[in-house]
Write a protein that holds these residues in place. Structure first.
Motif, mmCIF file in Angstrom:
data_model
loop_
_atom_site.group_PDB
_atom_site.id
_atom_site.type_symbol
_atom_site.label_atom_id
_atom_site.label_comp_id
_atom_site.label_asym_id
_atom_site.label_seq_id
_atom_site.Cartn_x
_atom_site.Cartn_y
_atom_site.Cartn_z
ATOM 1 N N PHE A 158 71.707 22.481 -10.476
ATOM 2 C CA PHE A 158 73.009 23.030 -10.517
ATOM 3 C C PHE A 158 72.786 24.739 -10.386
ATOM 4 C CE2 PHE A 158 76.588 24.271 -13.011
ATOM 5 C CZ PHE A 158 77.548 23.323 -12.508
ATOM 6 N N ALA A 159 71.928 25.115 -10.669
ATOM 7 C CA ALA A 159 72.049 26.676 -10.567
ATOM 8 C C ALA A 159 72.043 27.030 -9.075
ATOM 9 C CB ALA A 159 70.662 27.431 -11.256
ATOM 10 N N LYS A 160 71.171 26.337 -8.243
ATOM 11 C CA LYS A 160 71.156 26.417 -6.696
ATOM 12 C C LYS A 160 72.510 26.500 -6.100
ATOM 13 C CE LYS A 160 66.406 25.343 -6.257
ATOM 14 N NZ LYS A 160 65.471 24.247 -5.707
ATOM 15 N N MET A 161 73.459 25.602 -6.593
ATOM 16 C CA MET A 161 74.761 25.255 -5.891
ATOM 17 C C MET A 161 75.582 25.971 -7.011
ATOM 18 S SD MET A 161 74.525 21.080 -5.572
ATOM 19 C CE MET A 161 76.219 21.043 -4.818
ATOM 20 N N LEU A 162 75.459 27.009 -7.625
ATOM 21 C CA LEU A 162 76.574 27.898 -8.541
ATOM 22 C C LEU A 162 77.532 28.328 -7.496
ATOM 23 C CD1 LEU A 162 76.758 27.700 -11.254
ATOM 24 C CD2 LEU A 162 75.956 30.418 -11.255
ATOM 25 N N ASP A 163 77.169 28.864 -6.343
ATOM 26 C CA ASP A 163 78.265 29.426 -5.364
ATOM 27 C C ASP A 163 78.802 28.493 -4.708
ATOM 28 O OD1 ASP A 163 76.198 28.887 -3.907
ATOM 29 O OD2 ASP A 163 76.031 30.753 -3.113
ATOM 30 N N VAL B 179 85.780 18.994 -11.615
ATOM 31 C CA VAL B 179 85.573 18.271 -12.928
ATOM 32 C C VAL B 179 84.588 17.004 -12.963
ATOM 33 C CG1 VAL B 179 86.892 17.140 -14.694
ATOM 34 C CG2 VAL B 179 87.816 19.129 -13.415
ATOM 35 N N VAL B 180 84.874 16.197 -12.026
ATOM 36 C CA VAL B 180 83.991 14.928 -11.820
ATOM 37 C C VAL B 180 82.495 15.347 -11.680
ATOM 38 C CG1 VAL B 180 83.597 12.802 -10.622
ATOM 39 C CG2 VAL B 180 86.019 13.614 -11.181
ATOM 40 N N PHE B 181 82.334 16.246 -10.555
ATOM 41 C CA PHE B 181 80.985 16.758 -10.474
ATOM 42 C C PHE B 181 80.244 17.238 -11.774
ATOM 43 C CE2 PHE B 181 77.611 19.529 -8.844
ATOM 44 C CZ PHE B 181 77.303 18.837 -7.826
ATOM 45 N N ARG B 182 80.980 18.242 -12.360
ATOM 46 C CA ARG B 182 80.257 18.741 -13.740
ATOM 47 C C ARG B 182 80.201 17.787 -14.680
ATOM 48 N NH1 ARG B 182 81.177 24.415 -13.873
ATOM 49 N NH2 ARG B 182 81.341 24.407 -16.107
ATOM 50 N N LYS B 183 81.157 16.803 -14.871
ATOM 51 C CA LYS B 183 80.901 15.754 -15.757
ATOM 52 C C LYS B 183 79.779 14.862 -15.684
ATOM 53 C CE LYS B 183 83.645 11.988 -18.296
ATOM 54 N NZ LYS B 183 82.344 11.083 -17.979
ATOM 55 N N ASN B 184 79.701 14.385 -14.326
ATOM 56 C CA ASN B 184 78.568 13.407 -14.083
ATOM 57 C C ASN B 184 77.132 13.941 -14.246
ATOM 58 O OD1 ASN B 184 80.255 11.240 -13.257
ATOM 59 N ND2 ASN B 184 80.539 11.781 -11.479
ATOM 60 N N PHE B 185 77.002 15.350 -13.817
ATOM 61 C CA PHE B 185 75.858 16.203 -13.832
ATOM 62 C C PHE B 185 75.369 16.297 -15.366
ATOM 63 C CE2 PHE B 185 74.053 20.411 -14.784
ATOM 64 C CZ PHE B 185 72.649 20.215 -14.406
ATOM 65 N N PHE B 186 76.360 16.854 -16.213
ATOM 66 C CA PHE B 186 76.116 16.958 -17.644
ATOM 67 C C PHE B 186 75.781 15.805 -18.311
ATOM 68 C CE2 PHE B 186 76.615 18.659 -21.955
ATOM 69 C CZ PHE B 186 75.705 19.899 -21.790
ATOM 70 N N ASP B 187 76.315 14.673 -18.019
ATOM 71 C CA ASP B 187 76.071 13.103 -18.604
ATOM 72 C C ASP B 187 74.626 12.867 -18.263
ATOM 73 O OD1 ASP B 187 78.536 13.424 -19.825
ATOM 74 O OD2 ASP B 187 79.397 11.974 -18.350
ATOM 75 N N ASP B 188 74.202 12.906 -17.156
ATOM 76 C CA ASP B 188 72.957 12.577 -16.706
ATOM 77 C C ASP B 188 71.853 13.539 -17.332
ATOM 78 O OD1 ASP B 188 73.911 10.542 -15.372
ATOM 79 O OD2 ASP B 188 73.394 11.412 -13.354
ATOM 80 N N LEU B 189 72.202 14.805 -17.317
ATOM 81 C CA LEU B 189 71.146 15.972 -17.916
ATOM 82 C C LEU B 189 71.179 15.698 -19.350
ATOM 83 C CD1 LEU B 189 69.603 18.432 -17.518
ATOM 84 C CD2 LEU B 189 71.811 19.680 -18.006
ATOM 85 N N ARG B 190 72.010 15.134 -20.229
ATOM 86 C CA ARG B 190 71.684 14.901 -21.620
ATOM 87 C C ARG B 190 70.831 13.776 -21.878
ATOM 88 N NH1 ARG B 190 74.254 17.159 -25.785
ATOM 89 N NH2 ARG B 190 74.278 15.107 -26.975
ATOM 90 N N GLU C 287 70.306 18.206 -29.139
ATOM 91 C CA GLU C 287 70.976 18.529 -30.418
ATOM 92 C C GLU C 287 71.725 20.063 -30.312
ATOM 93 O OE1 GLU C 287 68.288 18.464 -33.487
ATOM 94 O OE2 GLU C 287 68.170 16.593 -33.640
ATOM 95 N N VAL C 288 71.020 20.863 -29.326
ATOM 96 C CA VAL C 288 71.675 22.361 -29.005
ATOM 97 C C VAL C 288 72.586 22.477 -28.083
ATOM 98 C CG1 VAL C 288 70.841 24.377 -28.698
ATOM 99 C CG2 VAL C 288 69.423 23.391 -30.218
ATOM 100 N N LEU C 289 72.232 21.725 -26.805
ATOM 101 C CA LEU C 289 73.007 21.839 -25.554
ATOM 102 C C LEU C 289 73.920 20.787 -25.418
ATOM 103 C CD1 LEU C 289 70.013 22.345 -23.041
ATOM 104 C CD2 LEU C 289 71.375 24.169 -24.372
ATOM 105 N N LYS C 290 75.080 20.976 -25.856
ATOM 106 C CA LYS C 290 76.166 20.090 -26.039
ATOM 107 C C LYS C 290 77.455 20.270 -25.071
ATOM 108 C CE LYS C 290 75.280 18.931 -30.795
ATOM 109 N NZ LYS C 290 76.058 19.003 -32.104
ATOM 110 N N LYS C 291 77.655 21.446 -24.352
ATOM 111 C CA LYS C 291 78.676 22.142 -23.642
ATOM 112 C C LYS C 291 78.332 22.674 -22.509
ATOM 113 C CE LYS C 291 82.362 22.121 -27.187
ATOM 114 N NZ LYS C 291 83.577 23.011 -27.758
ATOM 115 N N LEU C 292 78.718 22.222 -21.152
ATOM 116 C CA LEU C 292 78.081 22.816 -19.917
ATOM 117 C C LEU C 292 78.503 24.163 -19.829
ATOM 118 C CD1 LEU C 292 76.751 22.539 -17.457
ATOM 119 C CD2 LEU C 292 78.502 21.630 -16.307
ATOM 120 N N GLU C 293 79.790 24.312 -20.446
ATOM 121 C CA GLU C 293 80.545 25.588 -20.344
ATOM 122 C C GLU C 293 79.812 26.852 -20.930
ATOM 123 O OE1 GLU C 293 81.912 23.166 -21.349
ATOM 124 O OE2 GLU C 293 83.170 22.676 -19.648
ATOM 125 N N LEU C 294 79.102 26.443 -22.085
ATOM 126 C CA LEU C 294 78.049 27.518 -22.756
ATOM 127 C C LEU C 294 76.863 27.955 -22.075
ATOM 128 C CD1 LEU C 294 78.944 26.623 -26.350
ATOM 129 C CD2 LEU C 294 80.340 28.217 -25.304
#
Length: 402
Positions: free
Chosen positions: A208-213, A220-231, A240-247
């Motif tokens: 995700f960091a490589k594609m930040l730009d 929205v769909v891209f971010r949601k699918n990524f964070f769901d798989d990441l968790r 328990e700590v990383l709960k939101k992608l925006e943070l």
């Protein structure tokens, strides 16, 4: 009659009342010559003065058929019938000056004067490079690939129907390089605080960091699918700590990968040659196989590296993580009695089979769409050429019967 009724008649000295047909033409006298008495008397009788002599002698009253075609210029005379004046002197035609002609006049080319060399020949010296070295300014020739003996399989006896090969041996697929962790000074922050990631989570976050730009990371769909798989791939502590992608703060990771990309782009010639030799060594091992005792090229022998799925258009699964393919999910197909390819240390193949009715060398199932991926032979191989040969034979039979 003139004195009748007391009215005195005026003499008709002008030609106004005389018909045109009965008027007499006056003889033209050149200017500067005295007129004779007869001419003066005729002028007095006819009532015409000397001023009208030019008008009377003009060509307006002469018929066109009797006019003489006299012209001082040679414009109306054909070129073939013109006579040269003054012997061999050329006739120069005078033309009127037109300022617009200056634009159409071609400019004279300036002739560069060669420097005076005092009649000494200038000898140019050329430096001839030694054998084996390329001339300066020219690209070196590409190294020729090793010649593979031509296999005239179409002259051999055909295999039984359904059988593709008698013997098959290969080195298996080539795996992507393992993940290298970030340097110690590159920190990941969550909600403004530094957080230590596990190796697996750090690798997945690096995609995700490589594609930040890129525009994908704003969907929205891209971010949601990524964070769901990441968790799902996180440890219990991270979950328990990383709960939101925006943070999540990927800025330090993103800057590091930009610098690494710039370094790869500005590699030196020696580094490029080293990388080329490394890729060639991999292709020599995994890019060749043996079919019925003959060397054949392998097509796609590299396993796709992990990353983020993009898809075409607004794919519903865009952003999902493509996992690294382990040897435990790969099936190897090889001939009976042949040694199975060497598996990476600490791992083992999912299965090793001997099916001579298929043409693939290895296969596995990817995790995003659930499709099977195959390692196949090169299009120049026998197994691919048999299909083309059958089509051409069929076409030949149709042409002969038609």
């Amino acid at each position: 009659m003139g004195a009748k009724n007391g009215v005195k008649e005026e003499p008709t000295s002008s030609d106004d009342e005389v018909p045109l047909a009965s008027r007499k033409r006056k003889k033209l006298v050149p200017k500067g010559e005295p007129q004779s008495e007869g001419s003066e008397s005729e002028a007095a009788v006819n009532g015409n003065s000397g001023e009208d002599s030019d008008y009377k002698n003009s060509d307006d009253d002469v018929p066109l058929s009797k006019r003489k075609a006299e012209s001082d210029s040679d414009d109306e005379i054909p070129l073939a019938s013109r006579k040269r004046k003054g012997g061999s002197q050329k006739i120069k035609k005078q033309t009127k000056y037109d300022s617009s002609d200056e634009e159409n006049v071609p400019k004279k080319k300036k002739i560069k004067k060669e420097p005076e060399t005092n009649n000494k020949k200038v000898v140019k010296r050329t430096i001839v490079p030694p054998k084996g070295e390329a001339k300066p300014g020219k690209k070196p020739k590409k190294e020729k690939e090793p010649d593979i003996p031509i296999w005239k399989w179409w002259l051999e006896d055909k295999l039984p129907e359904g059988q593709k090969w008698r013997s098959l041996s290969h080195s298996g697929p080539a795996f992507p390089e393992p993940y290298e962790r970030l340097p110690g000074h590159i920190k990941f922050k969550y909600d403004g605080k530094v957080f230590q990631l596990s190796e697996r989570t750090e690798e997945n976050m690096s995609f995700f960091a490589k594609m930040l730009d890129h525009d994908y990371t704003t969907k929205v769909v891209f971010r949601k699918n990524f964070f769901d798989d990441l968790r799902k791939l996180m440890t219990q502590e991270e979950r328990e700590v990383l709960k939101k992608l925006e943070l999540c703060d990927f800025s330090a990771m993103h800057q590091y990968y930009l610098e690494e990309a710039a370094k790869r782009k500005n590699r030196t010639k020696e580094e490029k040659e080293e990388l080329k030799a490394k890729n060639k060594a991999i292709a020599d091992v995994y890019g060749l196989c043996k079919v019925d005792g003959h060397i054949q090229k392998v097509g796609n022998f590299r396993i796709e590296p992990p990353g983020l799925f993009r898809g075409r258009g607004d794919h519903p699964k865009q952003g999902k993580i493509k996992l690294r393919t382990p040897p435990e999910s790969i099936i190897i197909n090889i001939g009976k009695g042949e040694t199975a390819p060497k598996c990476p240390e600490g791992h083992k193949w999912k299965a090793v089979q001997h099916d001579n009715k298929v043409t693939w060398l290895a296969c596995w199932k990817e995790n995003v769409l659930g499709n099977f991926k195959y390692v196949m032979l090169n299009p120049t191989s026998k197994l691919k050429g048999e299909k083309d040969h059958a089509k051409y034979r069929l076409r030949l039979c149709v042409d002969t019967t038609a």
